[in-house]
Design a protein around this motif. Structure first.
Motif, PDB file in Angstrom:
ATOM      1  N   GLU A 710      82.230  74.983 101.037  1.00 47.76           N
ATOM      2  CA  GLU A 710      81.442  73.745 100.918  1.00 47.76           C
ATOM      3  C   GLU A 710      81.764  72.785 102.064  1.00 47.76           C
ATOM      4  O   GLU A 710      80.888  72.106 102.603  1.00 47.76           O
ATOM      5  CB  GLU A 710      81.755  73.072  99.566  1.00 47.76           C
ATOM      6  CG  GLU A 710      81.250  73.825  98.352  1.00 47.76           C
ATOM      7  CD  GLU A 710      79.778  73.556  98.077  1.00 47.76           C
ATOM      8  OE1 GLU A 710      79.137  72.880  98.898  1.00 47.76           O
ATOM      9  OE2 GLU A 710      79.279  74.044  97.050  1.00 47.76           O
ATOM     10  N   SER A 711      83.026  72.747 102.447  1.00 48.23           N
ATOM     11  CA  SER A 711      83.424  71.871 103.553  1.00 48.23           C
ATOM     12  C   SER A 711      82.829  72.351 104.874  1.00 48.23           C
ATOM     13  O   SER A 711      82.348  71.545 105.674  1.00 48.23           O
ATOM     14  CB  SER A 711      84.948  71.815 103.649  1.00 48.23           C
ATOM     15  OG  SER A 711      85.362  71.016 104.731  1.00 48.23           O
ATOM     16  N   VAL A 718      88.529  73.788 108.233  1.00 51.27           N
ATOM     17  CA  VAL A 718      89.964  73.657 107.974  1.00 51.27           C
ATOM     18  C   VAL A 718      90.690  74.756 108.736  1.00 51.27           C
ATOM     19  O   VAL A 718      90.413  75.953 108.513  1.00 51.27           O
ATOM     20  CB  VAL A 718      90.247  73.767 106.469  1.00 51.27           C
ATOM     21  CG1 VAL A 718      91.752  73.718 106.222  1.00 51.27           C
ATOM     22  CG2 VAL A 718      89.533  72.653 105.719  1.00 51.27           C
ATOM     23  N   PRO A 719      91.568  74.426 109.631  1.00 51.44           N
ATOM     24  CA  PRO A 719      92.314  75.452 110.359  1.00 51.44           C
ATOM     25  C   PRO A 719      93.102  76.334 109.402  1.00 51.44           C
ATOM     26  O   PRO A 719      93.688  75.833 108.426  1.00 51.44           O
ATOM     27  CB  PRO A 719      93.236  74.645 111.277  1.00 51.44           C
ATOM     28  CG  PRO A 719      92.562  73.323 111.409  1.00 51.44           C
ATOM     29  CD  PRO A 719      91.898  73.071 110.090  1.00 51.44           C
ATOM     30  N   PRO A 720      93.144  77.635 109.629  1.00 51.04           N
ATOM     31  CA  PRO A 720      93.872  78.528 108.713  1.00 51.04           C
ATOM     32  C   PRO A 720      95.379  78.299 108.735  1.00 51.04           C
ATOM     33  O   PRO A 720      96.079  78.785 107.829  1.00 51.04           O
ATOM     34  CB  PRO A 720      93.512  79.916 109.229  1.00 51.04           C
ATOM     35  CG  PRO A 720      93.102  79.722 110.655  1.00 51.04           C
ATOM     36  CD  PRO A 720      92.487  78.371 110.720  1.00 51.04           C
ATOM     37  N   ARG A 733      89.410  62.999 103.169  1.00 47.71           N
ATOM     38  CA  ARG A 733      89.004  62.064 104.216  1.00 47.71           C
ATOM     39  C   ARG A 733      87.622  62.406 104.775  1.00 47.71           C
ATOM     40  O   ARG A 733      86.788  61.528 104.971  1.00 47.71           O
ATOM     41  CB  ARG A 733      90.026  62.076 105.352  1.00 47.71           C
ATOM     42  CG  ARG A 733      91.393  61.516 104.983  1.00 47.71           C
ATOM     43  CD  ARG A 733      92.219  61.283 106.246  1.00 47.71           C
ATOM     44  NE  ARG A 733      92.357  62.500 107.040  1.00 47.71           N
ATOM     45  CZ  ARG A 733      93.312  63.402 106.903  1.00 47.71           C
ATOM     46  NH1 ARG A 733      94.258  63.209 105.974  1.00 47.71           N
ATOM     47  NH2 ARG A 733      93.366  64.468 107.662  1.00 47.71           N
ATOM     48  N   ALA A 734      87.384  63.689 105.069  1.00 47.98           N
ATOM     49  CA  ALA A 734      86.149  64.080 105.740  1.00 47.98           C
ATOM     50  C   ALA A 734      84.921  63.858 104.860  1.00 47.98           C
ATOM     51  O   ALA A 734      83.852  63.473 105.365  1.00 47.98           O
ATOM     52  CB  ALA A 734      86.226  65.547 106.174  1.00 47.98           C
ATOM     53  N   HIS A 735      85.069  64.029 103.560  1.00 43.08           N
ATOM     54  CA  HIS A 735      83.892  63.965 102.687  1.00 43.08           C
ATOM     55  C   HIS A 735      83.914  62.781 101.738  1.00 43.08           C
ATOM     56  O   HIS A 735      83.047  62.718 100.840  1.00 43.08           O
ATOM     57  CB  HIS A 735      83.784  65.282 101.890  1.00 43.08           C
ATOM     58  CG  HIS A 735      83.816  66.508 102.758  1.00 43.08           C
ATOM     59  ND1 HIS A 735      82.925  66.720 103.788  1.00 43.08           N
ATOM     60  CD2 HIS A 735      84.653  67.587 102.766  1.00 43.08           C
ATOM     61  CE1 HIS A 735      83.196  67.887 104.386  1.00 43.08           C
ATOM     62  NE2 HIS A 735      84.245  68.424 103.791  1.00 43.08           N
ATOM     63  N   ARG A 793      76.544  76.934 107.368  1.00 41.91           N
ATOM     64  CA  ARG A 793      77.511  77.312 108.397  1.00 41.91           C
ATOM     65  C   ARG A 793      78.535  78.312 107.865  1.00 41.91           C
ATOM     66  O   ARG A 793      79.070  79.109 108.633  1.00 41.91           O
ATOM     67  CB  ARG A 793      78.222  76.065 108.926  1.00 41.91           C
ATOM     68  CG  ARG A 793      77.310  75.085 109.658  1.00 41.91           C
ATOM     69  CD  ARG A 793      78.134  73.923 110.207  1.00 41.91           C
ATOM     70  NE  ARG A 793      77.324  72.969 110.947  1.00 41.91           N
ATOM     71  CZ  ARG A 793      76.722  71.921 110.403  1.00 41.91           C
ATOM     72  NH1 ARG A 793      76.825  71.704 109.087  1.00 41.91           N
ATOM     73  NH2 ARG A 793      76.011  71.089 111.134  1.00 41.91           N
ATOM     74  N   SER A 794      78.825  78.254 106.585  1.00 39.70           N
ATOM     75  CA  SER A 794      79.831  79.161 106.030  1.00 39.70           C
ATOM     76  C   SER A 794      79.373  80.614 106.074  1.00 39.70           C
ATOM     77  O   SER A 794      80.202  81.533 106.003  1.00 39.70           O
ATOM     78  CB  SER A 794      80.144  78.778 104.583  1.00 39.70           C
ATOM     79  OG  SER A 794      78.976  78.873 103.781  1.00 39.70           O
TER      80      SER A 794
END
Length: 806
Positions: A710-711, A718-720, A733-735, A793-794
């Motif tokens: 969803e992000s 999100v970096p792994p 923060r982002a959403h 995008r996912s």
């Protein structure tokens, strides 16, 4: 090879495939009675659909009868998709599509009844073959797979061979027997190996017994259906017959010929338009007479009567008919039969000689027709005949003994009301000619309300003749001829019904006569002149032939030219009209559906059929794999099957819509292809949501992966390398998650950490609610744009670990 091959815990049953293969190989015997090969491709698709539907339905463990019904429904959907334009959602059968399908099958039956083997590989014939052999495939599948009695399917397959064997003039090709026998032997071998393994206990849930009663019942039903199908198919072309069908004269009902009867409530069954004859040398329009009927059956119609006499050889000079003076100018007419196969060999006028016919044809001068003891296909023959007929004044003066059989005066069973009508019409007329003309005028002058139509009025009483004369007053040529002929007999005029064809239409140097020209008229006997034509059918399409003794009269009854010998006609020879014979065969009588089907390219139908077959097969395999979920199967298998099935069904949908309009079909692949990422995203989301709700060991991981997706869809990756807690702060923060979302996210993070590091099995019961709180907060505070929904995008550029294909 085994009936079932084991791979890990997976069991694959090969019997449905081999049952379908055996049916297809047996059906190759039809190549001796059907030309071309496209019908075999269509048939292969139908068998694949039947077999695939069987696999799917048996996987749901439905009872055997429901499996069979489901296979029949799948076959019907396939026929509706291919041969109609009116299916619900193109594919599903509805009232209109079923009606259209019956029309196609009706055209096929007309081809079957009239065609000379091998018949053309037409759309209608392919529809009939797919339906008939498709039902055979259902029976074979039920016997071999559902009832575990493949040996009994041999009875059905044998009947498939019996149909062309009884029809073809020559022996069936050897390769068809080899293919059929080999496929059936393979089916038996696989079943034998399967039973052997079941006996040794290798296959769970199977055993040597348990299928006997079901197999016996289905086998008995198969035998009955197969025998009925064999009898129903026997009349194809009528070259071959099953024993007991007989060789009696008058079997026109099962050929491209004429029934030796009329029906007062019926009509000539013309069926699909087919060319029957090409006539050369005909100087004027005339009726082509095939037979004459002399026996009237009350409230039914006319029949040919008792068995025909031996007659005389038709090849050579012919004796004159009763009353024929034997004079008159003769003409030579050449008749080329095209698709004519019958007991009757039609002739023109008063024939004097026939040439180029074999010794099997006989001529009966009493009835004025050429016949054979069985249906035959004749070559081009020549008729030397007299076409000219006397004028009205000459017939009015005709007198003398009625040197015809008393049968031509019998009018038993005619109601007094009909007799009184005939007498009233002819009141004041003293001669045979004037009485006949009065009856003719009653039907044709337009003052009595009679209408020519191929749709007859419904029954009002038990007396069909009375219904037609007094209430219906609308019908086909059979009814008009039948009514006038019996009315003529009721007042003492010798009469009979003649059946044959009108003049046809010009094509090149010949007149083309088709099934649409089939016609019936009346012939009345005049001493010293013989049988004269009176056609009471009020034709308005220019096909009727008007003899000089009718055309040469004024309203006051005086002849304009008592010596006239030229036939005045309204004919399609010089001025074609809008009647059914003014256009080439195959363009009339078919309706809009036939015209539309002729515009569909062959590649279009082949592509549609192939795509349906591939789609059904891949979907069946995918469904079976999903049901059994083998642990050791390759991870790439499911997406490959799903992708292939998706492409196949996309092709099916595009081609199906293309049958209606390519303007709609052209953008369809683009739109559906553009929708694929959204569909994939929806499937993944649903799978993960279900996993969370199931509270299994992977519930927490599924919840976390869905939140990361969803992000990504909202533009934040999100970096792994980040921990779960750091990644969670980034999501907040982002959403801009609200309080409910942050609380739910903390619960999800805790569940994820426990699933990774704790030894406890199972997920926190509060996880599904917390997970939904985070999703709702995302939708409230960071709603997705339409582009992000259509192109997630996912899916297109994922940064999360690869999803498990399962």
């Amino acid at each position: 090879m085994a009936g079932r091959t084991a791979t890990g815990n997976r069991v694959v049953n090969a019997t449905p495939v081999l049952a379908g293969l055996a049916t297809l190989c047996a059906a190759t015997a039809l190549s001796s009675v059907i030309s071309g090969l496209l019908w075999l491709v269509n048939l292969a698709v139908a068998i694949v659909v039947v077999a695939g539907a069987g696999v799917l339905l048996r996987a749901t463990r439905l009872p055997i009868p429901l499996v069979g019904l489901g296979q029949v429904l799948a076959l019907l959907c396939l026929l509706v998709t291919i041969f109609t334009r009116t299916g619900v959602l193109v594919i599903l059968p509805g009232p209109q599509s079923v009606t259209d399908l019956f029309e196609v099958l009706g055209a096929a039956i007309a081809e079957v009844q009239g065609g000379v083997p091998p018949v053309d590989d037409s759309d209608a014939m392919r529809c009939l073959v797919m339906l008939a052999i498709g039902l055979v495939a259902v029976l074979v599948d039920l016997l071999a797979v559902s009832a575990s009695a493949p040996a009994a399917s041999g009875l059905v397959l044998l009947c498939v061979f019996a149909v062309p064997a009884s029809l073809a003039d020559e022996m069936l090709p050897l390769w068809t027997f080899v293919l059929g026998a080999a496929a059936f032997a393979l089916l038996l071998a696989v079943d034998g190996q399967h039973r052997h393994e079941a006996w040794r206990g290798r296959l769970s849930g199977s055993g040597p017994g348990g299928s006997g009663p079901a197999a016996t019942a289905v086998a008995g039903l198969a035998v009955v259906v197969a025998l009925l199908a064999g009898v129903g198919f026997t009349p194809i072309g009528t070259v071959g017959r099953l024993p007991g069908s007989g060789d009696s004269v008058g079997g026109g009902a099962d050929k491209l010929g004429l029934d030796p009867m009329t029906e007062l409530r019926g009509m000539l069954n013309q069926g699909a338009t087919r060319e029957l004859f090409r006539v050369r040398g005909l100087p004027e329009s005339a009726y082509l007479r095939a037979m004459t009927l002399r026996e009237y059956v009350p409230s039914q119609g006319w029949r040919i009567g008792e068995d025909l006499p031996p007659g005389v050889a038709a090849n050579g000079d012919l004796p004159a008919q009763p009353g024929d003076p034997g004079d008159g100018e003769t003409v030579e007419v050449s008749v080329e039969p095209v698709n004519w196969l019958d007991n009757w060999l039609p002739v023109y006028g008063r024939p004097r000689r026939l040439d180029d016919v074999d010794d099997n044809w006989r001529y009966d001068p009493v009835r004025g027709m050429v016949y054979s003891v069985r249906a035959r296909q004749a070559g081009t023959y020549k008729i030397t005949t007299v076409l000219k007929s006397p004028g009205a004044d000459t017939l009015r003066r005709a007198s003398g003994a009625l040197d015809v059989e008393d049968t031509y005066l019998e009018a038993e069973g005619v109601s007094q009301e009909v007799v009184d009508l005939a007498r009233r019409i002819t009141r004041g007329e003293s001669t045979t000619f004037d009485k006949a003309t009065a009856l003719h005028r009653y039907f044709t002058d337009g003052t009595q309300g009679f209408t020519y139509t191929t749709e007859t009025s419904g029954a009002q009483t038990n007396d069909a003749l009375r219904d037609f004369l007094f209430t219906g007053k609308r019908g086909f040529c059979e009814q008009y001829a039948s009514a006038m002929a019996i009315m003529a007999r009721s007042i003492g005029l010798p009469s009979r019904v003649a059946m044959g064809f009108t003049a046809g239409f010009p094509t090149g140097d010949a007149q083309s006569i088709t099934t649409q020209d089939a016609h019936a008229w009346v012939e009345i006997y005049f001493p010293g002149h013989g049988w004269m034509v009176f056609d009471p059918t009020p034709l308005s399409d220019g096909r009727g032939v008007v003899p000089p003794y009718i055309a040469g009269q004024n309203p006051d009854g005086e002849e304009t030219d008592t010596t006239a010998t030229t036939t005045t006609t309204t004919t399609t020879t010089t001025a074609p009209t809008t009647g059914p014979t003014t256009t080439a065969p195959g363009t009339t009588g078919q309706g809009d559906r036939s015209d539309a089907s002729q515009g569909v390219p062959t590649w279009h139908l082949v592509t549609l059929l192939a795509a349906i077959g591939v789609g059904v097969l891949l979907t069946a395999l995918l469904f079976v794999r999903w049901r059994r979920r083998p642990g050791g199967s390759p991870s790439w298998l499911a997406p490959v099957l799903a992708g292939g099935a998706g492409v196949a069904w996309l092709t099916v949908l595009t081609c199906a819509v293309g049958l209606l309009s390519w303007w709609l079909a052209a953008p369809l692949p683009v739109l559906l292809t553009a929708a694929i990422p959204a569909v994939v995203r929806a499937v993944r989301r649903r799978t993960r949501v279900q996993a969370v709700a199931g509270l299994g060991p992977d519930a927490a991981d599924a919840a976390w992966r869905e939140l990361l997706a969803e992000s990504v869809d909202r533009g934040t990756r999100v970096p792994p390398t980040e921990t779960v807690r750091v990644a969670a702060r980034r999501l907040v923060r982002a959403h801009n998650l609200d309080e409910q979302g942050r609380d739910g996210l903390r619960a999800v993070v805790g569940a994820v950490e426990r699933s990774w590091y704790s030894t406890q099995v199972g997920a926190d019961p509060a996880l599904p609610r917390a997970f939904e709180e985070v999703r709702r907060s995302l939708h409230r505070n960071a709603p997705l744009a339409l582009r992000a929904k259509m192109l997630p995008r996912s899916v297109l550029k994922p940064n999360t670990p690869a999803d498990d294909a399962d």
